[in-house]
Design a protein around this motif. Structure first.
Motif, mmCIF file in Angstrom:
data_model
loop_
_atom_site.group_PDB
_atom_site.id
_atom_site.type_symbol
_atom_site.label_atom_id
_atom_site.label_comp_id
_atom_site.label_asym_id
_atom_site.label_seq_id
_atom_site.Cartn_x
_atom_site.Cartn_y
_atom_site.Cartn_z
ATOM 1 N N LYS A 130 0.828 -1.207 0.000
ATOM 2 C CA LYS A 130 0.000 0.000 0.000
ATOM 3 C C LYS A 130 0.862 1.256 0.000
ATOM 4 C CE LYS A 130 -3.791 2.180 2.571
ATOM 5 N NZ LYS A 130 -4.681 2.073 3.764
ATOM 6 N N ARG A 131 2.070 1.146 0.570
ATOM 7 C CA ARG A 131 2.967 2.303 0.618
ATOM 8 C C ARG A 131 3.869 2.374 -0.615
ATOM 9 N NH1 ARG A 131 2.495 4.953 5.123
ATOM 10 N NH2 ARG A 131 4.248 6.261 4.467
ATOM 11 N N GLY A 132 3.650 1.522 -1.599
ATOM 12 C CA GLY A 132 4.401 1.598 -2.839
ATOM 13 C C GLY A 132 5.634 0.726 -2.904
ATOM 14 N N TYR A 133 5.760 -0.227 -1.993
ATOM 15 C CA TYR A 133 6.905 -1.128 -1.988
ATOM 16 C C TYR A 133 6.589 -2.376 -2.810
ATOM 17 C CZ TYR A 133 8.922 1.648 1.804
ATOM 18 O OH TYR A 133 9.443 2.669 2.553
ATOM 19 N N ARG A 134 7.596 -2.919 -3.460
ATOM 20 C CA ARG A 134 7.448 -4.162 -4.214
ATOM 21 C C ARG A 134 8.280 -5.254 -3.547
ATOM 22 N NH1 ARG A 134 11.153 -1.081 -7.001
ATOM 23 N NH2 ARG A 134 13.123 -2.126 -7.545
ATOM 24 N N ALA A 135 7.780 -6.459 -3.584
ATOM 25 C CA ALA A 135 8.465 -7.578 -2.945
ATOM 26 C C ALA A 135 9.708 -7.962 -3.740
ATOM 27 C CB ALA A 135 7.527 -8.776 -2.825
ATOM 28 N N ALA A 136 10.791 -8.271 -3.029
ATOM 29 C CA ALA A 136 12.053 -8.695 -3.650
ATOM 30 C C ALA A 136 12.466 -10.028 -3.027
ATOM 31 C CB ALA A 136 13.124 -7.619 -3.484
ATOM 32 N N ARG A 137 13.689 -10.129 -2.569
ATOM 33 C CA ARG A 137 14.189 -11.403 -2.035
ATOM 34 C C ARG A 137 13.534 -11.742 -0.700
ATOM 35 N NH1 ARG A 137 19.050 -12.783 -4.781
ATOM 36 N NH2 ARG A 137 19.302 -14.502 -3.326
ATOM 37 N N SER A 138 13.514 -13.016 -0.406
ATOM 38 C CA SER A 138 13.004 -13.467 0.885
ATOM 39 C C SER A 138 14.114 -14.149 1.672
ATOM 40 C CB SER A 138 11.812 -14.418 0.701
ATOM 41 O OG SER A 138 12.191 -15.565 -0.025
ATOM 42 N N ALA A 139 13.919 -14.225 2.962
ATOM 43 C CA ALA A 139 14.886 -14.864 3.859
ATOM 44 C C ALA A 139 14.119 -15.570 4.967
ATOM 45 C CB ALA A 139 15.847 -13.841 4.444
ATOM 46 N N HIS A 140 14.722 -16.633 5.483
ATOM 47 C CA HIS A 140 14.078 -17.432 6.523
ATOM 48 C C HIS A 140 14.752 -17.204 7.877
ATOM 49 C CE1 HIS A 140 11.952 -19.487 3.375
ATOM 50 N NE2 HIS A 140 13.036 -20.073 2.894
ATOM 51 N N PHE A 141 13.938 -17.220 8.913
ATOM 52 C CA PHE A 141 14.433 -17.385 10.275
ATOM 53 C C PHE A 141 14.333 -18.869 10.616
ATOM 54 C CE2 PHE A 141 12.850 -12.946 10.537
ATOM 55 C CZ PHE A 141 14.031 -12.331 10.915
ATOM 56 N N LEU A 142 15.368 -19.394 11.263
ATOM 57 C CA LEU A 142 15.375 -20.807 11.639
ATOM 58 C C LEU A 142 15.683 -20.939 13.123
ATOM 59 C CD1 LEU A 142 17.056 -20.503 8.657
ATOM 60 C CD2 LEU A 142 16.614 -22.939 8.709
ATOM 61 N N ARG A 143 15.101 -21.957 13.734
ATOM 62 C CA ARG A 143 15.283 -22.190 15.168
ATOM 63 C C ARG A 143 15.743 -23.625 15.397
ATOM 64 N NH1 ARG A 143 12.506 -24.507 19.378
ATOM 65 N NH2 ARG A 143 12.826 -23.554 21.447
ATOM 66 N N ALA A 281 16.666 -17.057 1.246
ATOM 67 C CA ALA A 281 15.918 -18.226 0.772
ATOM 68 C C ALA A 281 16.601 -18.916 -0.399
ATOM 69 C CB ALA A 281 14.501 -17.812 0.382
ATOM 70 N N GLY A 282 17.494 -18.207 -1.093
ATOM 71 C CA GLY A 282 18.191 -18.803 -2.219
ATOM 72 C C GLY A 282 19.559 -19.363 -1.885
ATOM 73 N N ASN A 283 19.941 -19.297 -0.608
ATOM 74 C CA ASN A 283 21.261 -19.778 -0.197
ATOM 75 C C ASN A 283 21.178 -21.270 0.137
ATOM 76 O OD1 ASN A 283 23.821 -20.157 0.793
ATOM 77 N ND2 ASN A 283 23.791 -18.399 2.178
ATOM 78 N N ALA A 284 21.074 -22.082 -0.908
ATOM 79 C CA ALA A 284 20.877 -23.524 -0.715
ATOM 80 C C ALA A 284 21.985 -24.190 0.093
ATOM 81 C CB ALA A 284 20.717 -24.209 -2.074
ATOM 82 N N PRO A 285 23.275 -23.858 -0.123
ATOM 83 C CA PRO A 285 24.319 -24.538 0.664
ATOM 84 C C PRO A 285 24.171 -24.318 2.168
ATOM 85 C CG PRO A 285 25.273 -23.495 -1.272
ATOM 86 C CD PRO A 285 23.862 -23.024 -1.184
ATOM 87 N N MET A 286 23.869 -23.061 2.571
ATOM 88 C CA MET A 286 23.752 -22.802 4.009
ATOM 89 C C MET A 286 22.462 -23.380 4.572
ATOM 90 S SD MET A 286 25.854 -21.471 6.141
ATOM 91 C CE MET A 286 25.529 -22.326 7.684
ATOM 92 N N LEU A 287 21.398 -23.353 3.797
ATOM 93 C CA LEU A 287 20.158 -23.978 4.250
ATOM 94 C C LEU A 287 20.357 -25.476 4.462
ATOM 95 C CD1 LEU A 287 17.565 -22.103 2.018
ATOM 96 C CD2 LEU A 287 17.637 -22.074 4.514
ATOM 97 N N SER A 288 21.152 -26.097 3.598
ATOM 98 C CA SER A 288 21.432 -27.526 3.739
ATOM 99 C C SER A 288 22.219 -27.807 5.014
ATOM 100 C CB SER A 288 22.196 -28.022 2.512
ATOM 101 O OG SER A 288 22.547 -29.383 2.649
ATOM 102 N N ILE A 289 23.194 -26.957 5.316
ATOM 103 C CA ILE A 289 23.975 -27.118 6.543
ATOM 104 C C ILE A 289 23.069 -26.999 7.763
ATOM 105 C CG2 ILE A 289 25.719 -26.023 8.004
ATOM 106 C CD1 ILE A 289 27.263 -25.356 5.449
ATOM 107 N N ASN A 290 22.202 -25.984 7.750
ATOM 108 C CA ASN A 290 21.339 -25.778 8.905
ATOM 109 C C ASN A 290 20.322 -26.904 9.064
ATOM 110 O OD1 ASN A 290 22.447 -23.371 9.935
ATOM 111 N ND2 ASN A 290 21.430 -22.182 8.354
ATOM 112 N N GLU A 291 19.837 -27.443 7.970
ATOM 113 C CA GLU A 291 18.946 -28.595 8.055
ATOM 114 C C GLU A 291 19.689 -29.788 8.663
ATOM 115 O OE1 GLU A 291 16.148 -31.423 5.155
ATOM 116 O OE2 GLU A 291 17.353 -29.799 4.312
ATOM 117 N N TRP A 292 20.937 -29.983 8.270
ATOM 118 C CA TRP A 292 21.757 -31.068 8.823
ATOM 119 C C TRP A 292 21.962 -30.883 10.323
ATOM 120 C CZ3 TRP A 292 26.898 -30.687 10.786
ATOM 121 C CH2 TRP A 292 27.538 -31.922 11.013
ATOM 122 N N LEU A 293 22.086 -29.639 10.751
ATOM 123 C CA LEU A 293 22.289 -29.353 12.167
ATOM 124 C C LEU A 293 21.004 -29.504 12.981
ATOM 125 C CD1 LEU A 293 24.577 -26.212 11.758
ATOM 126 C CD2 LEU A 293 25.247 -28.343 12.897
#
Length: 309
Positions: A130-143, A281-293
């Motif tokens: 509504k304020r004129g912003y367009r969506a770009a990259r996304s990122a995940h929080f992981l716990r 969200a596009g950093n597949a190598p680091m997401l894979s490491i965190n999933e392994w952890l």
């Protein structure tokens, strides 16, 4: 009921504590303390023009905004504003007033493009659009549940590889600065950033109140820092990864996984009960490491961008 927006007052512990309370309620996946809020304000690079804002309703703090220029980007004119409102105080105009005030400040500073992280929820995205912003990259929080979860076993470093801590570099952290700067240049994102000012890095990163040097892991290959996992801790039992990276010449050897696993094992032994991290969200190598952890995605943010006339 009247909502006003003002700057966070320097040296005011009540303002800093209120900022932390609201951020933790709205975004519980990021670590902050009153000391870290004060440090970010007092030690911010002059070129960032960093100005944390507070929304106040009849004397009660109900919203925050982090506002500044991305001074370490090679592309000038990049502004940043991140707005968060107490989830129990939304719908009162605080978010709109914070955003408008921040946008006006950044425009006056010469910003030509604004970036704002928005939780990936319908109401929040609609607010930004509504304020004129367009969506770009996304990122995940992981716990990661350190108290009840299961970490992969500790790995033994291969020949020629040594594990150290950040505390081992207390007398001369410049090698870590060089490694941090190299990995930052390859970090995916909508804003290119560069670490070129060692003194600024010392102030903003190395001396940050949340940085836990004892839990920070550094991997050496033939005596040279090759990978690291920087650890943040708050004043309780929460642990956060500030950055994990590997130098370009050492990638593909599992060194980032080695660093982060050792850091997490030490964090659990030190009494930390939950760990948080964030990934593009596009950093597949680091997401894979965190999933392994054992990390699990707990929320997603979307960077929203607005170009100014």
């Amino acid at each position: 009921m009247t909502v006003i927006v003002r700057e966070l007052r320097r040296g005011d512990p009540a303002d800093a504590a209120g900022f932390v309370r609201i951020r933790r309620q709205a975004l519980p996946f990021m670590l902050s303390t009153a000391e870290s809020v004060a440090h970010s304000l007092e030690q911010a690079h002059p070129d960032s023009h960093y100005r944390p804002l507070l929304a106040e309703e009849d004397g009660e703090l109900i919203g925050t905004a982090q506002v500044g220029l991305v001074h370490d980007s090679p592309e000038p004119g990049q502004g940043s504003l991140n707005v968060y409102v107490d989830p129990e105080r939304t719908g009162r105009g605080a978010g709109s007033l914070l955003a408008r005030t921040a946008e006006e400040q950044l425009a006056a500073l010469g910003a030509t493009r604004l970036h704002s992280w928005v939780l990936d929820e319908p109401g929040n995205r609609a607010f930004a659009e509504k304020r004129g912003y367009r969506a770009a990259r996304s990122a995940h929080f992981l716990r990661l549940d350190l108290a009840n979860g299961t970490l992969p076993p500790l790995q033994s470093p291969p020949d020629g590889v040594e594990l150290r801590t950040g505390a081992d570099f207390a007398d001369d952290p410049r090698p870590l600065f060089r490694l941090d700067a190299e990995t930052l240049r390859d970090e995916p994102g909508d804003i290119d950033r560069e670490f070129t000012d060692y003194d600024a890095w010392l102030t903003e990163t190395w001396h940050h109140p949340l940085l836990n040097r004892e839990l920070t892991s550094v991997v050496l290959v033939d005596g040279r820092p090759a990978a690291f996992s920087a650890a943040h801790t708050d004043d309780g039992t929460r642990y956060g990864t500030a950055m994990t990276g590997t130098g370009r010449a050492f990638r593909g050897r599992g060194l980032a996984k080695l660093a982060k696993n050792h850091s997490l094992h030490r964090a659990r032994a030190a009494g930390c009960t939950e760990a948080f991290t964030g990934n593009d969200a596009g950093n597949a190598p680091m997401l894979s490491i965190n999933e392994w952890l054992g990390y699990e995605i707990c929320a997603t943010e979307v960077n929203h961008v607005r170009d100014l006339g």
